[in-house]
Design a protein around this motif. Structure first.
Motif, PDB file in Angstrom:
ATOM      1  N   THR A   5     -25.889  -7.375 -11.008  1.00 37.43           N
ATOM      2  CA  THR A   5     -25.342  -7.355 -12.299  1.00 37.43           C
ATOM      3  C   THR A   5     -23.956  -8.143 -11.887  1.00 37.43           C
ATOM      4  N   ARG A   6     -23.859  -9.191 -12.597  1.00 35.92           N
ATOM      5  CA  ARG A   6     -22.817 -10.039 -12.046  1.00 35.92           C
ATOM      6  C   ARG A   6     -21.630 -10.393 -13.201  1.00 35.92           C
ATOM      7  N   THR A   7     -21.532  -9.606 -14.123  1.00 37.74           N
ATOM      8  CA  THR A   7     -20.402  -9.603 -14.866  1.00 37.74           C
ATOM      9  C   THR A   7     -19.364  -8.480 -15.103  1.00 37.74           C
ATOM     10  N   ILE A   8     -18.439  -8.783 -15.456  1.00 42.02           N
ATOM     11  CA  ILE A   8     -17.374  -7.637 -16.256  1.00 42.02           C
ATOM     12  C   ILE A   8     -17.504  -7.987 -17.643  1.00 42.02           C
ATOM     13  N   THR A   9     -18.081  -7.028 -18.475  1.00 42.72           N
ATOM     14  CA  THR A   9     -18.078  -7.136 -19.622  1.00 42.72           C
ATOM     15  C   THR A   9     -17.284  -6.226 -20.653  1.00 42.72           C
ATOM     16  N   ARG A  31     -10.503  -9.588  -9.585  1.00 36.94           N
ATOM     17  CA  ARG A  31     -10.492  -8.852  -8.443  1.00 36.94           C
ATOM     18  C   ARG A  31     -11.743  -9.110  -7.616  1.00 36.94           C
ATOM     19  N   ARG A  32     -12.887  -9.070  -8.499  1.00 41.53           N
ATOM     20  CA  ARG A  32     -14.492  -8.927  -8.143  1.00 41.53           C
ATOM     21  C   ARG A  32     -14.941 -10.286  -7.845  1.00 41.53           C
ATOM     22  N   GLN A  33     -14.308 -11.266  -8.223  1.00 39.46           N
ATOM     23  CA  GLN A  33     -14.733 -12.635  -8.327  1.00 39.46           C
ATOM     24  C   GLN A  33     -15.989 -12.651  -9.311  1.00 39.46           C
ATOM     25  N   THR A 202     -14.473   0.347  -5.574  1.00 39.67           N
ATOM     26  CA  THR A 202     -13.156  -0.277  -6.529  1.00 39.67           C
ATOM     27  C   THR A 202     -11.871  -0.123  -5.672  1.00 39.67           C
ATOM     28  N   ALA A 203     -11.797   0.812  -4.925  1.00 36.37           N
ATOM     29  CA  ALA A 203     -10.714   0.948  -4.062  1.00 36.37           C
ATOM     30  C   ALA A 203     -10.620  -0.237  -3.016  1.00 36.37           C
ATOM     31  N   ALA A 204     -11.744  -0.696  -2.440  1.00 40.51           N
ATOM     32  CA  ALA A 204     -11.661  -1.854  -1.455  1.00 40.51           C
ATOM     33  C   ALA A 204     -11.392  -3.079  -2.084  1.00 40.51           C
ATOM     34  N   VAL A 205     -11.862  -3.314  -3.167  1.00 41.01           N
ATOM     35  CA  VAL A 205     -11.518  -4.766  -4.067  1.00 41.01           C
ATOM     36  C   VAL A 205      -9.950  -4.797  -4.266  1.00 41.01           C
ATOM     37  N   ARG A 206      -9.347  -3.503  -4.384  1.00 39.31           N
ATOM     38  CA  ARG A 206      -7.978  -3.650  -4.705  1.00 39.31           C
ATOM     39  C   ARG A 206      -6.861  -3.376  -3.147  1.00 39.31           C
ATOM     40  N   SER A 207      -7.772  -3.019  -2.247  1.00 45.19           N
ATOM     41  CA  SER A 207      -6.903  -2.671  -1.072  1.00 45.19           C
ATOM     42  C   SER A 207      -6.216  -1.490  -1.308  1.00 45.19           C
TER      43      SER A 207
END
Length: 289
Positions: A5-9, A31-33, A202-207
């Motif tokens: 699932t590869r979009t942010i909608t 953030r998630r590319q 979610t925490a990881a992609v934001r550090s």
């Protein structure tokens, strides 16, 4: 998280709230590319965008109850222009972001639910007034959050990029400040791998640090495999005796995102709805178990 699932909608309906949500979604996609998908659903000249009275929200216990509440249609002649304007403005703000703008005549709730299946997360604006008394949640936002198979993020009107970062005091750019914590409310009596996984990811992609609020009855081993899977994420557990809602609400005032769960096939519970209404940051509703 799932890799198929590869979009942010994000849903665009012409309201200021939906445009603020689109800005948040663009940052999340960056953030998630991932590509950002802007979706306007419904037909002209009016789009379903009614607002519930706050008391109506508290009376909803089952998903089907949402359909029984009256909506007030809002003018939607501006939605077509708003969709195009949002795509242009976001492309200037995020030139490296892949942005896809789509329209469909399908009514908003079924269109957004279908789009959510293909999304990493679905982002919606929560219409209404801000303030200590909370804000009414739009019927579309609530209906989708109660049914979607993927995480739904509800963004308060007026949400700004700096609101998700630690306040700066030395004159440096807010965009370089560390992210505020991600807060997870965890129910010990549910199978919650999807919920926990989304929170750690979610925490990881934001550090960002992850703060987990849960009752004392949660087994100490619950988070252990996730700590091993995300060794770079700082995790703080807050064990509470009794209702964790007040602690979660307090934590949301100093958080970049609050994450709550709902059982698959059921709408958000009363506690989750109260957090959606009053939280001081965007709220992600994640189906699980």
């Amino acid at each position: 998280m799932s890799t198929d699932t590869r979009t942010i909608t994000v849903g665009i309906d012409g309201s200021r709230s939906s445009l603020d949500a689109a800005d948040w979604a663009a940052r999340e996609a960056q953030r998630r590319q991932l590509p950002l998908r802007l979706l306007h659903a419904g037909t002209e000249p009016a789009a379903p965008g009614g607002v519930f009275d706050i008391d109506d929200i508290d009376d909803i216990d089952d998903i089907d109850d949402i359909d029984d509440i009256d909506e007030i249609d809002v003018p939607a002649g501006r939605t077509r222009a708003a969709l195009d304007r949002a795509a242009i403005e976001l492309s200037y703000a995020h030139p490296a972001l892949d942005i896809i703008a789509r329209r469909t005549a399908t009514p908003a709730v079924p269109a957004l639910l279908a789009a959510a299946v293909e999304a990493e997360a679905l982002v919606l604006g929560s219409r209404g007034r801000t303030g200590s008394a909370g804000f009414p949640v739009g019927s579309v936002a609530l209906g989708v959050a109660a049914r979607a198979d993927r995480p739904v993020v509800l963004v308060r009107p007026g949400e700004l990029p700096e609101d998700e970062r630690v306040p700066v005091v030395d004159g440096s750019s807010p965009s370089t400040a560390p992210y505020l914590p991600v807060v997870l409310g965890l129910d010990p009596d549910a199978s919650a791998d999807d919920l926990i996984g989304y929170a750690f990811d979610t925490a990881a992609v934001r550090s960002a640090p992850l703060h987990v609020v849960h009752p004392w009855t949660l087994p100490t081993s619950t988070l252990r495999p996730w700590r091993h899977r995300f060794p770079g994420t700082t995790v703080r557990e807050h064990r509470v005796d009794g209702d964790p809602g007040p602690r979660l609400l307090e934590a949301s005032a100093r958080a970049g995102l609050l994450i709550v769960g709902r059982r698959t096939g059921r709408g958000p519970g009363r506690a989750a709805r109260s957090l959606i209404r009053h939280a001081g940051c965007p709220v992600a509703v994640v189906p699980h178990g």
